[in-house]
Enzyme design. Structure first.
Site, PDB file in Angstrom:
ATOM      1  N   GLY A  15       0.837  -1.204   0.000  1.00  0.00           N
ATOM      2  CA  GLY A  15       0.000   0.000   0.000  1.00  0.00           C
ATOM      3  C   GLY A  15       0.860   1.236   0.000  1.00  0.00           C
ATOM      4  O   GLY A  15       2.089   1.175  -0.159  1.00  0.00           O
TER       5      GLY A  15
ATOM      6  N   SER B 218       2.560   4.335   1.901  1.00  0.00           N
ATOM      7  CA  SER B 218       3.042   4.360   3.289  1.00  0.00           C
ATOM      8  C   SER B 218       3.167   5.761   3.889  1.00  0.00           C
ATOM      9  O   SER B 218       3.891   5.959   4.868  1.00  0.00           O
ATOM     10  CB  SER B 218       4.386   3.639   3.384  1.00  0.00           C
ATOM     11  OG  SER B 218       5.342   4.328   2.609  1.00  0.00           O
TER      12      SER B 218
ATOM     13  N   SER C  97      -0.709   1.416  11.485  1.00  0.00           N
ATOM     14  CA  SER C  97       0.246   2.497  11.762  1.00  0.00           C
ATOM     15  C   SER C  97      -0.181   3.295  12.980  1.00  0.00           C
ATOM     16  O   SER C  97      -1.375   3.400  13.302  1.00  0.00           O
ATOM     17  CB  SER C  97       0.295   3.424  10.542  1.00  0.00           C
ATOM     18  OG  SER C  97       0.952   4.634  10.884  1.00  0.00           O
TER      19      SER C  97
ATOM     20  N   HIS D  47      -0.437   6.220  12.919  1.00  0.00           N
ATOM     21  CA  HIS D  47      -1.263   7.330  12.427  1.00  0.00           C
ATOM     22  C   HIS D  47      -2.766   7.030  12.475  1.00  0.00           C
ATOM     23  O   HIS D  47      -3.570   7.921  12.247  1.00  0.00           O
ATOM     24  CB  HIS D  47      -0.784   7.759  11.043  1.00  0.00           C
ATOM     25  CG  HIS D  47       0.615   8.281  11.096  1.00  0.00           C
ATOM     26  ND1 HIS D  47       0.928   9.480  11.714  1.00  0.00           N
ATOM     27  CD2 HIS D  47       1.799   7.731  10.706  1.00  0.00           C
ATOM     28  CE1 HIS D  47       2.247   9.657  11.670  1.00  0.00           C
ATOM     29  NE2 HIS D  47       2.797   8.621  11.070  1.00  0.00           N
TER      30      HIS D  47
ATOM     31  N   TYR E  94      -4.261   8.823   5.271  1.00  0.00           N
ATOM     32  CA  TYR E  94      -3.468   7.598   5.473  1.00  0.00           C
ATOM     33  C   TYR E  94      -3.862   6.914   6.790  1.00  0.00           C
ATOM     34  O   TYR E  94      -4.094   5.693   6.831  1.00  0.00           O
ATOM     35  CB  TYR E  94      -1.990   7.987   5.481  1.00  0.00           C
ATOM     36  CG  TYR E  94      -1.034   6.923   5.930  1.00  0.00           C
ATOM     37  CD1 TYR E  94      -0.765   5.820   5.140  1.00  0.00           C
ATOM     38  CD2 TYR E  94      -0.372   7.036   7.158  1.00  0.00           C
ATOM     39  CE1 TYR E  94       0.134   4.851   5.557  1.00  0.00           C
ATOM     40  CE2 TYR E  94       0.531   6.076   7.563  1.00  0.00           C
ATOM     41  CZ  TYR E  94       0.776   4.986   6.767  1.00  0.00           C
ATOM     42  OH  TYR E  94       1.670   4.028   7.178  1.00  0.00           O
TER      43      TYR E  94
ATOM     44  N   LYS F 270      -5.578   3.167   7.589  1.00  0.00           N
ATOM     45  CA  LYS F 270      -5.060   2.144   8.499  1.00  0.00           C
ATOM     46  C   LYS F 270      -6.148   1.708   9.491  1.00  0.00           C
ATOM     47  O   LYS F 270      -6.253   0.526   9.834  1.00  0.00           O
ATOM     48  CB  LYS F 270      -3.814   2.652   9.224  1.00  0.00           C
ATOM     49  CG  LYS F 270      -2.621   2.849   8.297  1.00  0.00           C
ATOM     50  CD  LYS F 270      -2.227   1.546   7.612  1.00  0.00           C
ATOM     51  CE  LYS F 270      -1.026   1.672   6.715  1.00  0.00           C
ATOM     52  NZ  LYS F 270      -0.654   0.390   6.075  1.00  0.00           N
TER      53      LYS F 270
HETATM   54  C1  15L Z   1       4.193   5.621   9.163  1.00  0.00           C
HETATM   55  O1  15L Z   1       3.161   4.995   9.276  1.00  0.00           O
HETATM   56  C2  15L Z   1       4.855   5.788   7.865  1.00  0.00           C
HETATM   57  O2  15L Z   1       4.668   4.662   7.020  1.00  0.00           O
HETATM   58  C3  15L Z   1       6.323   6.063   7.991  1.00  0.00           C
HETATM   59  O3  15L Z   1       6.776   6.516   6.747  1.00  0.00           O
HETATM   60  C4  15L Z   1       6.611   7.101   9.074  1.00  0.00           C
HETATM   61  O4  15L Z   1       6.084   8.333   8.701  1.00  0.00           O
HETATM   62  C5  15L Z   1       6.009   6.636  10.375  1.00  0.00           C
HETATM   63  O5  15L Z   1       4.661   6.337  10.236  1.00  0.00           O
HETATM   64  C6  15L Z   1       6.173   7.676  11.495  1.00  0.00           C
HETATM   65  O6  15L Z   1       5.175   8.070  12.101  1.00  0.00           O
HETATM   66  O7  15L Z   1       7.303   8.035  11.780  1.00  0.00           O
END
Ligand code: 15L
Length: 277
Positions: free
Chosen positions: A78, A80, A116, A118, A141, A145
């Site tokens: 996917g 990221s 993630s 996030h 994003y 997730k």
């Molecule tokens: C994520 O989910 C991303 O894929 C990665 O690129 C970073 O940005 C990471 O989080 C983060 O929060 O540091």
């Protein structure tokens, strides 16, 4: 281990050509000889003995061909980072649905989903959160997730698939800045969590945090510990480096308040005091 024959079974790893895939492939290869790498593009430095099948997650027939005969899937494919809605929709929403549905039709027993931090990025840094909090995504994003976690719960409850969602912080050899001192995970620790998802006999549906043994952690990862997770990485060992890198970055009045950092401040039009619970 739940299934002594698991290593030789077909385990499909989507997103194998991506950043995390590139870091953990060498660690997974000796553990799972049945591993089959998948991505839209062939990973660089494909090793002799590494198997690869190309699949575009937005094409159900390609996803079905990739997971056919698989016992388990590690879904790391996917987009990221945050991106335009159509990019997230295709790669992370439609792509994730195609993956779970193809896995169900193929009789896949287990899925480890790369979620993630996030998905919960709008929790304030001052608050320690467990895995049962309501999602507070910080970006399109992050929403994708949270959607993937919800799909995982659906396929677990409705179809008996064993699903582990890893809310991954930031994977790498060391934490990149002060925020990452709280959310960093080393590649070997991430592999430990993946092994729990692929092998632990007591799992039905789990959400675990993908973080090493970080003194500044914002997350209560006690469920992962109950399942045998013993992280060896310690972000504090790299504090001097992280602080030096942080000094090069200017303050972010929004991102510095919330766990998701710049994912929170990007496109932010709210008042910080209203966004903070
Ligand atoms: C994520 O989910 C991303 O894929 C990665 O690129 C970073 O940005 C990471 O989080 C983060 O929060 O540091």
């Amino acid at each position: 281990m739940a299934d002594a024959n698991l290593p030789s079974k077909r385990i499909v790893f989507t997103g194998a050509a991506g950043g995390i895939g590139t870091m953990i492939r060498p660690l997974l290869a000796p553990l799972y000889p049945g591993l089959v790498l998948s991505d839209r593009v062939t990973p660089k430095n494909l090793q002799p003995g590494e198997k690869f099948v190309a699949a575009d997650l937005t094409k159900p027939e390609e996803v079905a061909a990739a997971v056919k005969g698989a016992h388990s899937v590690m879904h790391f494919g996917g987009f990221s980072a945050d991106g335009p809605w159509d990019t997230i929709l295709q790669a992370n929403i439609i792509g994730c649905y195609n993956l779970f549905e193809a896995a169900r039709q193929a009789g896949v027993k287990r899925v480890v989903f790369a979620s993630s931090n996030h998905a919960v990025g709008f929790y304030p840094r001052k608050r320690k959160i467990a895995t049962d909090v309501t999602v507070r995504p910080d970006s399109r994003y992050g929403v994708s997730k949270a959607f993937g976690e919800a799909l995982g719960a659906l396929y677990s409850d409705k179809h008996g698939m064993v699903v582990t969602c890893l809310r991954i912080g930031n994977v790498g050899p060391r934490p990149l800045d002060v925020r990452r001192l709280s959310i960093w995970i080393s590649p070997p620790d991430l592999v430990q969590l993946i092994r729990i998802g692929l092998e632990h006999p007591d799992i039905r549906f789990e959400v675990l945090y993908g973080a090493s043994d970080n003194a500044a952690a914002w997350w209560d990862n006690s469920r992962a510990h109950q399942l045998g997770y013993r992280p060896t990485g310690k972000a504090e060992d790299f504090r001097a480096h992280a602080e030096a890198e942080q000094a090069k970055i200017g303050p972010d009045p929004v991102g510095d308040v919330f766990q998701g950092g710049t994912f929170c401040s990007a496109e932010f039009t709210n008042d910080v005091t209203r966004a903070r619970p």
